[in-house]
Design a protein around this motif. Sequence first.
Motif, mmCIF file in Angstrom:
data_model
loop_
_atom_site.group_PDB
_atom_site.id
_atom_site.type_symbol
_atom_site.label_atom_id
_atom_site.label_comp_id
_atom_site.label_asym_id
_atom_site.label_seq_id
_atom_site.Cartn_x
_atom_site.Cartn_y
_atom_site.Cartn_z
ATOM 1 N N SER A 304 -9.535 -3.940 -21.853
ATOM 2 C CA SER A 304 -8.348 -3.249 -22.361
ATOM 3 C C SER A 304 -7.709 -4.005 -23.522
ATOM 4 C CB SER A 304 -7.330 -3.070 -21.225
ATOM 5 O OG SER A 304 -6.135 -2.491 -21.692
ATOM 6 N N ILE A 305 -7.644 -5.324 -23.396
ATOM 7 C CA ILE A 305 -6.998 -6.146 -24.426
ATOM 8 C C ILE A 305 -7.886 -6.297 -25.649
ATOM 9 C CG2 ILE A 305 -6.180 -8.480 -24.967
ATOM 10 C CD1 ILE A 305 -5.302 -8.686 -22.004
ATOM 11 N N GLY A 306 -9.174 -6.509 -25.424
ATOM 12 C CA GLY A 306 -10.093 -6.730 -26.540
ATOM 13 C C GLY A 306 -10.534 -8.179 -26.614
ATOM 14 N N CYS A 307 -11.211 -8.521 -27.684
ATOM 15 C CA CYS A 307 -11.879 -9.816 -27.796
ATOM 16 C C CYS A 307 -10.919 -10.980 -28.041
ATOM 17 C CB CYS A 307 -12.922 -9.769 -28.901
ATOM 18 S SG CYS A 307 -12.225 -9.417 -30.528
ATOM 19 N N SER A 308 -9.633 -10.709 -28.288
ATOM 20 C CA SER A 308 -8.706 -11.796 -28.617
ATOM 21 C C SER A 308 -8.576 -12.816 -27.495
ATOM 22 C CB SER A 308 -7.320 -11.237 -28.965
ATOM 23 O OG SER A 308 -6.709 -10.659 -27.827
ATOM 24 N N VAL A 429 -6.794 -17.993 -22.572
ATOM 25 C CA VAL A 429 -7.422 -17.802 -21.263
ATOM 26 C C VAL A 429 -6.397 -18.039 -20.149
ATOM 27 C CG1 VAL A 429 -9.177 -18.682 -19.673
ATOM 28 C CG2 VAL A 429 -9.728 -18.369 -22.087
ATOM 29 N N ALA A 430 -5.606 -19.100 -20.273
ATOM 30 C CA ALA A 430 -4.598 -19.408 -19.261
ATOM 31 C C ALA A 430 -3.529 -18.306 -19.200
ATOM 32 C CB ALA A 430 -3.940 -20.752 -19.556
ATOM 33 N N LEU A 431 -3.106 -17.826 -20.354
ATOM 34 C CA LEU A 431 -2.137 -16.729 -20.397
ATOM 35 C C LEU A 431 -2.730 -15.474 -19.763
ATOM 36 C CD1 LEU A 431 0.524 -15.445 -21.343
ATOM 37 C CD2 LEU A 431 -0.557 -15.059 -23.574
ATOM 38 N N PHE A 432 -3.999 -15.228 -20.047
ATOM 39 C CA PHE A 432 -4.702 -14.080 -19.478
ATOM 40 C C PHE A 432 -4.735 -14.174 -17.951
ATOM 41 C CE2 PHE A 432 -8.695 -12.235 -17.925
ATOM 42 C CZ PHE A 432 -8.615 -10.940 -18.425
ATOM 43 N N ILE A 433 -5.073 -15.362 -17.429
ATOM 44 C CA ILE A 433 -5.113 -15.550 -15.973
ATOM 45 C C ILE A 433 -3.722 -15.382 -15.372
ATOM 46 C CG2 ILE A 433 -5.594 -17.211 -14.121
ATOM 47 C CD1 ILE A 433 -8.096 -15.998 -15.437
ATOM 48 N N CYS A 434 -2.704 -15.789 -16.109
ATOM 49 C CA CYS A 434 -1.333 -15.604 -15.634
ATOM 50 C C CYS A 434 -1.008 -14.117 -15.479
ATOM 51 C CB CYS A 434 -0.345 -16.254 -16.599
ATOM 52 S SG CYS A 434 1.387 -16.013 -16.145
ATOM 53 N N THR A 435 -1.366 -13.329 -16.488
ATOM 54 C CA THR A 435 -1.076 -11.896 -16.401
ATOM 55 C C THR A 435 -1.946 -11.219 -15.357
ATOM 56 O OG1 THR A 435 -2.619 -11.455 -18.219
ATOM 57 C CG2 THR A 435 -0.324 -11.742 -18.800
ATOM 58 N N LYS A 460 2.118 -7.423 -20.636
ATOM 59 C CA LYS A 460 2.588 -8.783 -20.403
ATOM 60 C C LYS A 460 1.844 -9.764 -21.302
ATOM 61 C CE LYS A 460 3.633 -8.176 -15.436
ATOM 62 N NZ LYS A 460 5.019 -8.646 -15.318
ATOM 63 N N TYR A 461 0.516 -9.617 -21.332
ATOM 64 C CA TYR A 461 -0.303 -10.519 -22.149
ATOM 65 C C TYR A 461 0.032 -10.349 -23.624
ATOM 66 C CZ TYR A 461 -4.280 -12.626 -24.476
ATOM 67 O OH TYR A 461 -5.048 -13.388 -25.302
ATOM 68 N N GLU A 465 1.433 -13.247 -26.091
ATOM 69 C CA GLU A 465 0.570 -13.708 -27.181
ATOM 70 C C GLU A 465 1.254 -13.498 -28.531
ATOM 71 O OE1 GLU A 465 -4.022 -13.059 -28.668
ATOM 72 O OE2 GLU A 465 -2.725 -11.318 -28.413
ATOM 73 N N ARG A 466 1.924 -12.347 -28.677
ATOM 74 C CA ARG A 466 2.611 -12.062 -29.931
ATOM 75 C C ARG A 466 3.722 -13.074 -30.181
ATOM 76 N NH1 ARG A 466 4.827 -7.313 -28.790
ATOM 77 N NH2 ARG A 466 2.874 -6.204 -29.165
ATOM 78 N N LEU A 467 4.475 -13.404 -29.130
ATOM 79 C CA LEU A 467 5.562 -14.376 -29.272
ATOM 80 C C LEU A 467 5.010 -15.723 -29.727
ATOM 81 C CD1 LEU A 467 8.561 -15.307 -28.721
ATOM 82 C CD2 LEU A 467 7.723 -16.039 -26.490
ATOM 83 N N ILE A 468 3.950 -16.187 -29.068
ATOM 84 C CA ILE A 468 3.373 -17.493 -29.394
ATOM 85 C C ILE A 468 2.873 -17.518 -30.832
ATOM 86 C CG2 ILE A 468 1.413 -19.011 -28.879
ATOM 87 C CD1 ILE A 468 1.817 -18.185 -25.898
ATOM 88 N N THR A 469 2.263 -16.429 -31.254
ATOM 89 C CA THR A 469 1.763 -16.345 -32.631
ATOM 90 C C THR A 469 2.923 -16.319 -33.626
ATOM 91 O OG1 THR A 469 -0.170 -15.117 -31.849
ATOM 92 C CG2 THR A 469 0.306 -15.038 -34.206
#
Length: 536
Positions: A304-308, A429-435, A460-461, A465-469
């Motif tokens: 759903s998210i894609g390759c990012s 990856v860690a953010l992904f596992i969190c979500t 959520k992810y 991710e957008r905030l961090i970027t």
Amino acid sequence: MAAVSPPTPPQQQRCVVEVREGVELTEKEERIFRRLLDVVRHFGLGTQLRVAGGWVRDKLLGKDSTDIDIALDNMTGQNFCEKVNEYSELLGEEQKGIGVIQCNPDQSKHLETARMLIFDIWIDFVNLRSEKYAENSRIPTVEIGTAKEDAFRRDLTINSLFFNINTNTVEDLTGRGIEDLKKGLIVTPLPAKATFLDDPLRVLRAIRFAARFNFTLTEDLKDAASDEKVKSELGSKISKERIGHEVDLMMSDKHPVNAMCYIRDLGLFYVVFAFPEKPDPPVPDKCDRLCVSHIEVAWNLAHSIGCSVFSGGSDSKSQDEHRRLCFYSALFTPVRNTIYLDKKSKKIPVTNYIIRDSLKLKASDADTVVNVHAASEKFAELINLLESNENLTTVKEKLDDEYLEIPTDSVKRVLAGLILREIKDFWRVALFICTLTYPEVSSGGDPLGQPDELHQRKEKYTRAERLITELELDAVWKMKPLLDGKAIMGIMQVKGGPLIGKWQQRLLKWQLAYPRGTTEECIEWMKQSQSKRQKV
């Protein structure tokens, strides 16, 4: 950055397999095979040259392959390679080195293999062989055999095909390899249970190929794979290194979820992923189903998210590594907070045990997955801040101390920066596992049937991710401190000790809170803090 295709959903409806009528050779393959035939004819060797196994299968499926293994019917691989070099010398060509891989039963090498480079392609040469197994060993007695005997001793019918170079034809000596390929069936040439008891590792190979090609395990094969004696033999006869190697190939392949579903459904989960004694807390009931549910949801969420999610690395190899370790992290998420005591009574994460001791994979793999789990717990605090500012004061109080007050509008940046500094380029990856983890995945639910929940996890992810970027934190772990330890000692007028370490951490928070801050401004802040400390 190399492009990465997003994963496709698991359990796709199987389609009719397109199998070519014959093998279409590339120009280089034609050149290689022509040279080998020239060697046979020049020296009058009378040798039948057959390409065996996976290369033939892949060619019939229309896939490219450079994994050329050649079976010889009347001489050893080393002797044939020497003849190839002798012929090259007659042509005035440079001779190539011959590598001889000795038989190594623990690594499933039951007969000596010779290897050499021919027109820039590595070719393996081995004898045709037959195998007989003793009662309590997976190491067979190996003898020179016929092509038919060699075909029937192989693990699967789709891997038992030969391409006869002399006649330029495909040989299906089990009588069903091509038909099984067309039907998408995973079948053993001989009765499945006897095949698996001879070499239980073949159970995992069957699962791996079924998952890779989205083929179907036959009912007879599934019954044999889930047989209690076969499972017992898999756990006792096969080394952990070999089991770990097969699992790692599954996790690195196109459909790791399908492979894990097979392992779960065939009752092999606790054989493959052995747990330590007395884990704390105890491993929950149906932990196998819970673990596989997590990797299923992870697969669909990644799609759903894609390759990012896997874009932490700068090249395709690095991205493949992120993908592989991401799915290991997802699989073992249900036991991320479970520990056990080692021989020195030290608390060790169970995930570390499974990866290092049960699967015998690299220590760095275990460390990465454990670190991803730890960082994912910390990311939960950041996600909560994004969804509601109710916890902002609490988080700010944790980050503040008597010498540094974080501006309210910098709290999220400091929190996120500290997490990224620890997990580095695996932060996605860690953010992904969190979500994936919040809210918890249910073992009874169908992850494909919950589009609303999947959408919420994706949001959520994406938001985090957008905030961090936007906060320019990607690669923040490469940020160098404005002041080193020696400079801090000079400003604080101390000779060292634990105080310096505390100020280094404080300095890191200050830089995260004031990303445009200069060295001079940093020194001024520390001097004011020093003055405040002396007054206290």
